[in-house]
Design a protein around this motif. Structure first.
Motif, PDB file in Angstrom:
ATOM      1  N   THR A 256       0.843  -1.197   0.000  1.00  0.00           N
ATOM      2  CA  THR A 256       0.000   0.000   0.000  1.00  0.00           C
ATOM      3  C   THR A 256       0.872   1.238   0.000  1.00  0.00           C
ATOM      4  O   THR A 256       1.913   1.275   0.660  1.00  0.00           O
ATOM      5  N   VAL A 257       0.437   2.253  -0.740  1.00  0.00           N
ATOM      6  CA  VAL A 257       0.999   3.592  -0.630  1.00  0.00           C
ATOM      7  C   VAL A 257      -0.168   4.559  -0.494  1.00  0.00           C
ATOM      8  O   VAL A 257      -1.162   4.441  -1.216  1.00  0.00           O
ATOM      9  N   GLN A 258      -0.072   5.470   0.482  1.00  0.00           N
ATOM     10  CA  GLN A 258      -1.144   6.423   0.749  1.00  0.00           C
ATOM     11  C   GLN A 258      -0.542   7.779   1.069  1.00  0.00           C
ATOM     12  O   GLN A 258       0.470   7.861   1.784  1.00  0.00           O
ATOM     13  N   GLN A 259      -1.182   8.849   0.587  1.00  0.00           N
ATOM     14  CA  GLN A 259      -0.759  10.177   1.012  1.00  0.00           C
ATOM     15  C   GLN A 259      -1.510  10.555   2.277  1.00  0.00           C
ATOM     16  O   GLN A 259      -2.742  10.432   2.361  1.00  0.00           O
ATOM     17  N   GLY A 260      -0.760  10.999   3.281  1.00  0.00           N
ATOM     18  CA  GLY A 260      -1.374  11.413   4.528  1.00  0.00           C
ATOM     19  C   GLY A 260      -1.854  12.845   4.472  1.00  0.00           C
ATOM     20  O   GLY A 260      -1.541  13.606   3.545  1.00  0.00           O
ATOM     21  N   GLY A 261      -2.588  13.243   5.486  1.00  0.00           N
ATOM     22  CA  GLY A 261      -3.062  14.613   5.576  1.00  0.00           C
ATOM     23  C   GLY A 261      -1.950  15.625   5.723  1.00  0.00           C
ATOM     24  O   GLY A 261      -2.151  16.810   5.443  1.00  0.00           O
ATOM     25  N   ASP A 262      -0.758  15.172   6.139  1.00  0.00           N
ATOM     26  CA  ASP A 262       0.380  16.076   6.269  1.00  0.00           C
ATOM     27  C   ASP A 262       1.142  16.238   4.960  1.00  0.00           C
ATOM     28  O   ASP A 262       2.147  16.944   4.908  1.00  0.00           O
ATOM     29  N   GLY A 263       0.677  15.585   3.896  1.00  0.00           N
ATOM     30  CA  GLY A 263       1.304  15.708   2.589  1.00  0.00           C
ATOM     31  C   GLY A 263       2.348  14.663   2.286  1.00  0.00           C
ATOM     32  O   GLY A 263       2.747  14.506   1.121  1.00  0.00           O
ATOM     33  N   ALA A 264       2.849  13.952   3.299  1.00  0.00           N
ATOM     34  CA  ALA A 264       3.832  12.897   3.072  1.00  0.00           C
ATOM     35  C   ALA A 264       3.149  11.653   2.520  1.00  0.00           C
ATOM     36  O   ALA A 264       1.933  11.462   2.668  1.00  0.00           O
ATOM     37  N   LEU A 265       3.948  10.813   1.882  1.00  0.00           N
ATOM     38  CA  LEU A 265       3.483   9.500   1.463  1.00  0.00           C
ATOM     39  C   LEU A 265       3.874   8.473   2.510  1.00  0.00           C
ATOM     40  O   LEU A 265       4.970   8.539   3.091  1.00  0.00           O
ATOM     41  N   TYR A 266       2.992   7.502   2.721  1.00  0.00           N
ATOM     42  CA  TYR A 266       3.262   6.412   3.647  1.00  0.00           C
ATOM     43  C   TYR A 266       3.045   5.096   2.907  1.00  0.00           C
ATOM     44  O   TYR A 266       2.072   4.945   2.154  1.00  0.00           O
ATOM     45  N   ALA A 267       3.942   4.151   3.119  1.00  0.00           N
ATOM     46  CA  ALA A 267       3.863   2.866   2.440  1.00  0.00           C
ATOM     47  C   ALA A 267       4.179   1.756   3.428  1.00  0.00           C
ATOM     48  O   ALA A 267       4.934   1.958   4.398  1.00  0.00           O
ATOM     49  N   VAL A 268       3.602   0.572   3.189  1.00  0.00           N
ATOM     50  CA  VAL A 268       3.937  -0.603   3.987  1.00  0.00           C
ATOM     51  C   VAL A 268       4.482  -1.680   3.068  1.00  0.00           C
ATOM     52  O   VAL A 268       3.995  -1.888   1.957  1.00  0.00           O
ATOM     53  N   THR A 269       5.524  -2.359   3.546  1.00  0.00           N
ATOM     54  CA  THR A 269       6.072  -3.493   2.822  1.00  0.00           C
ATOM     55  C   THR A 269       5.277  -4.744   3.165  1.00  0.00           C
ATOM     56  O   THR A 269       4.593  -4.799   4.193  1.00  0.00           O
ATOM     57  N   ASP A 270       5.375  -5.756   2.297  1.00  0.00           N
ATOM     58  CA  ASP A 270       4.664  -7.017   2.521  1.00  0.00           C
ATOM     59  C   ASP A 270       5.595  -8.165   2.143  1.00  0.00           C
ATOM     60  O   ASP A 270       5.367  -8.898   1.190  1.00  0.00           O
ATOM     61  N   ASN A 271       6.672  -8.275   2.928  1.00  0.00           N
ATOM     62  CA  ASN A 271       7.651  -9.332   2.708  1.00  0.00           C
ATOM     63  C   ASN A 271       7.513 -10.473   3.703  1.00  0.00           C
ATOM     64  O   ASN A 271       7.957 -11.581   3.443  1.00  0.00           O
ATOM     65  N   GLY A 272       6.904 -10.188   4.854  1.00  0.00           N
ATOM     66  CA  GLY A 272       6.686 -11.201   5.871  1.00  0.00           C
ATOM     67  C   GLY A 272       7.804 -11.253   6.893  1.00  0.00           C
ATOM     68  O   GLY A 272       8.979 -11.321   6.551  1.00  0.00           O
ATOM     69  N   GLY A 273       7.419 -11.143   8.186  1.00  0.00           N
ATOM     70  CA  GLY A 273       8.372 -11.340   9.262  1.00  0.00           C
ATOM     71  C   GLY A 273       8.994 -10.077   9.804  1.00  0.00           C
ATOM     72  O   GLY A 273       9.046  -9.884  11.021  1.00  0.00           O
ATOM     73  N   ASP A 274       9.512  -9.223   8.963  1.00  0.00           N
ATOM     74  CA  ASP A 274      10.134  -7.975   9.424  1.00  0.00           C
ATOM     75  C   ASP A 274       9.755  -6.850   8.472  1.00  0.00           C
ATOM     76  O   ASP A 274      10.615  -6.216   7.870  1.00  0.00           O
ATOM     77  N   ASP A 275       8.456  -6.627   8.345  1.00  0.00           N
ATOM     78  CA  ASP A 275       7.972  -5.596   7.429  1.00  0.00           C
ATOM     79  C   ASP A 275       8.057  -4.221   8.068  1.00  0.00           C
ATOM     80  O   ASP A 275       8.163  -4.079   9.293  1.00  0.00           O
ATOM     81  N   ARG A 276       7.959  -3.192   7.209  1.00  0.00           N
ATOM     82  CA  ARG A 276       8.213  -1.824   7.635  1.00  0.00           C
ATOM     83  C   ARG A 276       7.100  -0.868   7.206  1.00  0.00           C
ATOM     84  O   ARG A 276       6.441  -1.087   6.194  1.00  0.00           O
ATOM     85  N   LEU A 277       6.958   0.182   7.977  1.00  0.00           N
ATOM     86  CA  LEU A 277       6.171   1.349   7.595  1.00  0.00           C
ATOM     87  C   LEU A 277       7.142   2.428   7.178  1.00  0.00           C
ATOM     88  O   LEU A 277       8.056   2.781   7.937  1.00  0.00           O
ATOM     89  N   LEU A 278       6.961   2.962   5.968  1.00  0.00           N
ATOM     90  CA  LEU A 278       7.874   3.945   5.394  1.00  0.00           C
ATOM     91  C   LEU A 278       7.193   5.302   5.275  1.00  0.00           C
ATOM     92  O   LEU A 278       5.988   5.378   4.981  1.00  0.00           O
ATOM     93  N   ARG A 279       7.979   6.349   5.485  1.00  0.00           N
ATOM     94  CA  ARG A 279       7.533   7.733   5.220  1.00  0.00           C
ATOM     95  C   ARG A 279       8.381   8.286   4.081  1.00  0.00           C
ATOM     96  O   ARG A 279       9.614   8.226   4.132  1.00  0.00           O
ATOM     97  N   ILE A 280       7.713   8.818   3.052  1.00  0.00           N
ATOM     98  CA  ILE A 280       8.392   9.263   1.835  1.00  0.00           C
ATOM     99  C   ILE A 280       8.073  10.730   1.643  1.00  0.00           C
ATOM    100  O   ILE A 280       6.896  11.125   1.596  1.00  0.00           O
ATOM    101  N   THR A 281       9.095  11.556   1.522  1.00  0.00           N
ATOM    102  CA  THR A 281       8.897  12.997   1.395  1.00  0.00           C
ATOM    103  C   THR A 281       9.831  13.546   0.315  1.00  0.00           C
ATOM    104  O   THR A 281      10.922  13.006   0.071  1.00  0.00           O
ATOM    105  N   PRO A 282       9.435  14.656  -0.343  1.00  0.00           N
ATOM    106  CA  PRO A 282      10.328  15.287  -1.311  1.00  0.00           C
ATOM    107  C   PRO A 282      11.502  15.959  -0.608  1.00  0.00           C
ATOM    108  O   PRO A 282      11.332  16.620   0.415  1.00  0.00           O
ATOM    109  N   ARG A 283      12.681  15.795  -1.169  1.00  0.00           N
ATOM    110  CA  ARG A 283      13.884  16.364  -0.574  1.00  0.00           C
ATOM    111  C   ARG A 283      13.943  17.847  -0.833  1.00  0.00           C
ATOM    112  O   ARG A 283      13.622  18.306  -1.916  1.00  0.00           O
ATOM    113  N   GLY A 284      14.388  18.588   0.167  1.00  0.00           N
ATOM    114  CA  GLY A 284      14.592  20.023  -0.015  1.00  0.00           C
ATOM    115  C   GLY A 284      13.358  20.824   0.193  1.00  0.00           C
ATOM    116  O   GLY A 284      13.332  22.003  -0.029  1.00  0.00           O
TER     117      GLY A 284
END
Length: 374
Positions: free
Chosen positions: A346-374
């Motif tokens: 999943t990738v979703q844009q939050g109300g704060d403007g950042a993108l949030y994504a979750v991995t689906d690899n199993g066992g040690d998955d992550r929540l990611l925050r993605i933002t434009p640099r600068g």
């Protein structure tokens, strides 16, 4: 739960009809344009790890992020970075194969009512949309409508093709994207809620079929300022699709092989009268497209307005540029996420403007925050 009688009733309610189009045309994937020169470099930050097959992520008005896991469980990431369990009862959860705790949506009035919706398998033999209220400190969630919408079909043998994505439409309806449970008759059966996109009243649970002929809806995204709603779904061994949804539309998946599940048929069968072609298809191989979101904000440069689609098999995020009518005119894969974090559900844009994504690899998955640099 009250079910309105099929597509004809919904078309009358909305004043719309099925989309026109030549169902024999399969859209060719647009030529990759490469990353646009005006697209900013992106920073990727890990906010939580140690998750097991997370399925969705939503952001509350206070900035808190809520993630669910397919085998059951809510996790909150607070503004100060604290990662905590949100206690909730999942004693009746059916979690097997592709089905379990799946799509999430926050009520548009969450700041006042703290109401949350989940889509989840039930050991009673169906898939339900459940309404919850969340404690002010994010310590627990309590069921308040169980189910709000029930009777979504479930493959109890394998959990295959359970759907199930949630998204609010601009008019306040709760959209529910469902899977066909790998049963040939389901997508074209007007009396089944499987292989459909549904519209539900979040207060009463009254539900109506909005579109039909879907295989396994994994993403729903509303285009800001337009009212356009797009679905994302898996193809068999070809033709993952993005579809522009219209009331009463039949999107052409009909794998009924006379008692079997015939996956050799086209994703959009040209023999179905009025079948609506997709606006994008992966073509002769699949990427395993999943959750999707539109990006909005000047800080995103040339990403602004693009539809981003999480990829499982191709392990990244696909960016699609659309014209005003919703046709896809360009595509590329986001370089910072390409094969960098494994499968993305999943990738979703939050109300704060950042993108949030979750991995689906199993066992040690992550929540990611993605933002434009600068």
């Amino acid at each position: 739960m009250r079910i309105l009688a099929g597509l004809a009733v919904l078309a009358l309610l909305t004043g719309c009809s099925a989309a026109e189009g030549d169902p024999g045309l399969r859209p060719a994937p647009p030529t990759s344009t490469g990353t646009p020169t005006g697209a900013p470099a992106l920073d990727v930050e890990v906010l939580a790890e140690g998750l097991d097959h997370p399925w969705d992520v939503v952001q509350a008005p206070d900035g808190t992020l809520l993630v669910d896991e397919r085998a059951g469980g809510f996790t909150a990431v607070l503004l100060d970075g604290t990662v905590q369990e949100v206690r909730a009862d999942f004693g009746d959860l059916f979690a097997d194969g592709e089905t379990g705790l799946m799509g999430l949506a926050l009520d548009p009035d969450f700041a006042e009512n703290r109401r949350l919706y989940s889509c989840q398998g039930d050991q009673d033999g169906d898939i339900d949309v459940v309404a919850w209220t969340v404690a002010p400190d994010w310590s627990s969630a309590t069921r308040v409508a169980d189910p709000l919408v029930g009777g979504l079909p479930l493959n109890e043998r394998s959990g295959r093709h359970g759907g199930c994505r949630l998204e609010f439409a601009p008019d306040g309806a709760l959209l529910i994207g469902t899977g066909d449970t790998a049963t040939g008759t389901v997508p074209q059966d007007p009396d089944s809620l499987g292989g459909k996109v549904l519209r539900a009243d979040p207060a009463t649970g009254e539900v109506a079929v909005w579109t039909s002929g879907h295989r396994n809806v994994q993403g729903l995204a509303v285009r800001p300022g337009t009212g356009q709603v797009f679905s994302v779904e898996h193809g068999p061994d070809r033709d993952d699709e993005v579809n522009l949804l219209r009331a009463g539309g039949n999107y052409g998946w009909d794998p009924d092989g006379g008692g079997s599940y015939d996956e050799s048929v086209p994703m959009t069968d040209p023999s179905i009268p009025g079948a609506v072609p997709s606006v994008w298809s992966s073509g002769d191989s699949t990427l395993a497209t999943s959750g999707a979101t539109f990006v909005a904000g000047e800080e995103w440069g040339d990403y602004d307005g693009q539809l981003l689609v999480a990829l499982l098999k191709d392990q990244g995020v696909l960016a699609l540029r659309l014209d005003d009518a919703g046709a896809v005119v360009g595509q590329f894969q986001v370089p910072e996420l390409d094969d960098a974090y494994g499968r993305l559900r999943t990738v979703q844009q939050g109300g704060d403007g950042a993108l949030y994504a979750v991995t689906d690899n199993g066992g040690d998955d992550r929540l990611l925050r993605i933002t434009p640099r600068g």
